[in-house]
Design a protein around this motif. Structure first.
Motif, mmCIF file in Angstrom:
data_model
loop_
_atom_site.group_PDB
_atom_site.id
_atom_site.type_symbol
_atom_site.label_atom_id
_atom_site.label_comp_id
_atom_site.label_asym_id
_atom_site.label_seq_id
_atom_site.Cartn_x
_atom_site.Cartn_y
_atom_site.Cartn_z
ATOM 1 N N HIS A 1 24.055 40.702 56.799
ATOM 2 C CA HIS A 1 23.104 40.439 55.731
ATOM 3 C C HIS A 1 22.940 38.925 55.566
ATOM 4 O O HIS A 1 23.921 38.195 55.489
ATOM 5 N N TYR A 2 21.710 38.490 55.509
ATOM 6 C CA TYR A 2 21.403 37.075 55.266
ATOM 7 C C TYR A 2 21.120 36.891 53.781
ATOM 8 O O TYR A 2 20.401 37.694 53.173
ATOM 9 N N LYS A 3 21.706 35.856 53.185
ATOM 10 C CA LYS A 3 21.471 35.570 51.768
ATOM 11 C C LYS A 3 21.136 34.093 51.607
ATOM 12 O O LYS A 3 21.691 33.243 52.308
ATOM 13 N N ARG A 4 20.247 33.813 50.653
ATOM 14 C CA ARG A 4 19.896 32.426 50.348
ATOM 15 C C ARG A 4 20.027 32.215 48.849
ATOM 16 O O ARG A 4 19.390 32.918 48.064
ATOM 17 N N TYR A 5 20.904 31.280 48.465
ATOM 18 C CA TYR A 5 21.097 30.962 47.052
ATOM 19 C C TYR A 5 20.353 29.670 46.737
ATOM 20 O O TYR A 5 20.649 28.616 47.316
ATOM 21 N N SER A 6 19.395 29.728 45.840
ATOM 22 C CA SER A 6 18.689 28.520 45.434
ATOM 23 C C SER A 6 19.627 27.628 44.616
ATOM 24 O O SER A 6 20.689 28.072 44.165
ATOM 25 N N ALA A 7 19.249 26.380 44.412
ATOM 26 C CA ALA A 7 20.075 25.445 43.647
ATOM 27 C C ALA A 7 20.332 25.995 42.254
ATOM 28 O O ALA A 7 19.408 26.417 41.557
ATOM 29 N N GLY A 8 21.597 26.025 41.847
ATOM 30 C CA GLY A 8 21.969 26.516 40.531
ATOM 31 C C GLY A 8 22.061 28.027 40.415
ATOM 32 O O GLY A 8 22.371 28.557 39.352
ATOM 33 N N HIS A 9 21.803 28.739 41.515
ATOM 34 C CA HIS A 9 21.818 30.211 41.468
ATOM 35 C C HIS A 9 23.224 30.747 41.212
ATOM 36 O O HIS A 9 24.209 30.219 41.717
ATOM 37 N N LYS A 10 23.311 31.811 40.411
ATOM 38 C CA LYS A 10 24.575 32.477 40.162
ATOM 39 C C LYS A 10 24.434 33.953 40.499
ATOM 40 O O LYS A 10 23.604 34.652 39.921
ATOM 41 N N GLU A 11 25.214 34.416 41.445
ATOM 42 C CA GLU A 11 25.179 35.814 41.870
ATOM 43 C C GLU A 11 25.868 36.693 40.837
ATOM 44 O O GLU A 11 27.022 36.440 40.475
ATOM 45 N N PRO A 12 25.193 37.741 40.339
ATOM 46 C CA PRO A 12 25.848 38.655 39.389
ATOM 47 C C PRO A 12 27.073 39.300 40.024
ATOM 48 O O PRO A 12 27.077 39.590 41.214
ATOM 49 N N GLY A 13 28.100 39.500 39.253
ATOM 50 C CA GLY A 13 29.322 40.064 39.790
ATOM 51 C C GLY A 13 29.167 41.523 40.199
ATOM 52 O O GLY A 13 28.427 42.278 39.575
ATOM 53 N N TYR A 14 29.841 41.900 41.261
ATOM 54 C CA TYR A 14 29.866 43.299 41.687
ATOM 55 C C TYR A 14 31.178 43.552 42.427
ATOM 56 O O TYR A 14 31.885 42.616 42.806
ATOM 57 N N ARG A 15 31.517 44.820 42.631
ATOM 58 C CA ARG A 15 32.756 45.175 43.320
ATOM 59 C C ARG A 15 32.430 45.545 44.758
ATOM 60 O O ARG A 15 31.542 46.354 45.025
ATOM 61 N N THR A 16 33.142 44.941 45.686
ATOM 62 C CA THR A 16 32.865 45.140 47.105
ATOM 63 C C THR A 16 33.291 46.532 47.559
ATOM 64 O O THR A 16 34.311 47.060 47.110
ATOM 65 N N ALA A 17 32.530 47.109 48.474
ATOM 66 C CA ALA A 17 32.857 48.423 49.038
ATOM 67 C C ALA A 17 33.556 48.284 50.383
ATOM 68 O O ALA A 17 34.408 49.098 50.741
ATOM 69 N N LEU A 18 33.202 47.235 51.144
ATOM 70 C CA LEU A 18 33.737 47.045 52.488
ATOM 71 C C LEU A 18 34.372 45.668 52.621
ATOM 72 O O LEU A 18 34.153 44.778 51.798
ATOM 73 N N ALA A 19 35.151 45.491 53.668
ATOM 74 C CA ALA A 19 35.625 44.165 54.042
ATOM 75 C C ALA A 19 34.476 43.421 54.719
ATOM 76 O O ALA A 19 33.567 44.040 55.279
#
Length: 227
Positions: A1-19
């Protein structure tokens, strides 16, 4: 999966399913796994274990780009598959070239309906995926082997100095960024006994010394060593 975080972005918390392995392509960000913070940037790879609370934040003024490569394993007690850690991989353009290539191929493999549309692309993507995992697991095994040994030795020292306190596997594991079950497994692997048995041994040794060298009663000694 490719992700791009803009300046100041905060990813909402979540619980991981996989390693997963998380690769930094551009910029700087802060990733937090169950309260353990990792400053994430160029030439760094973070390993995220299953069932962890994940948050990410880009506090810089530049966008941050990452790849996340997730996997499922039946190796419940593998040191390098069930714990969070960071790898310093150095300047390895070939590795990131493989990631870019794999990402591009993945767009050719599956349609929106979930059907395979390019068998050749799927085969190439698989080969690239395996090559990346081989490289990551090779680095992780070496690093984690040393980290785990250090953690076990530190845990032994901690328990020897704090045997009179009440301990739980969850609390001991949390101290080293591990689950209680996983911590107990690696501790026993390296010492031959469980963490709780080790605490009991420390308490009995201390009790023997006190009974031999002081006039304290058995009740007083028991209380002083944690019973």
């Amino acid at each position: 999966h490719y992700k791009r975080y803009s300046a100041g972005h905060k990813e909402p918390g979540y619980r991981t399913a996989l390693a997963s392995f998380i690769f930094a392509l551009e910029g700087q960000s802060l990733i937090n796994l169950d309260g353990q913070a990792f400053e994430f940037g160029a030439n760094r790879v973070i390993h995220c274990a299953p069932n962890q609370h994940f948050t990410a934040q880009n506090g810089s003024e530049r966008p941050a780009e990452i790849y996340e490569l997730a996997y499922m394993s039946d190796s419940a007690y593998s040191d390098y598959m069930n714990a969070p850690y960071q790898l310093a991989i150095g300047n390895r353009p070939q590795l990131f070239s493989m990631l870019h290539r794999m990402s591009a191929l993945s767009q050719k493999v599956i349609t929106q309906e979930g059907a395979m549309k390019d068998g050749s692309a799927m085969l190439q993507s698989k080969m690239l995926t395996y090559a990346i995992f081989v490289e990551m697991f090779s680095s992780a095994q070496s690093v984690r082997r040393n980290d785990v040994q250090v953690a076990v030795e530190d845990a032994k020292s901690y328990m020897e100095q704090n045997y009179m306190k009440q301990h739980t596997l969850c609390a001991l594991g949390r101290r080293y960024g591990m689950s209680g079950k996983y911590f107990a497994a690696i501790f026993k692997r390296y010492t031959g006994i469980s963490p709780i048995e080790y605490v009991i041994t420390c308490r009995l040794d201390a009790a023997k010394r006190l009974l031999q060298s002081t006039a304290y009663t058995v009740k007083e000694v028991s209380y002083s060593v944690g019973y």
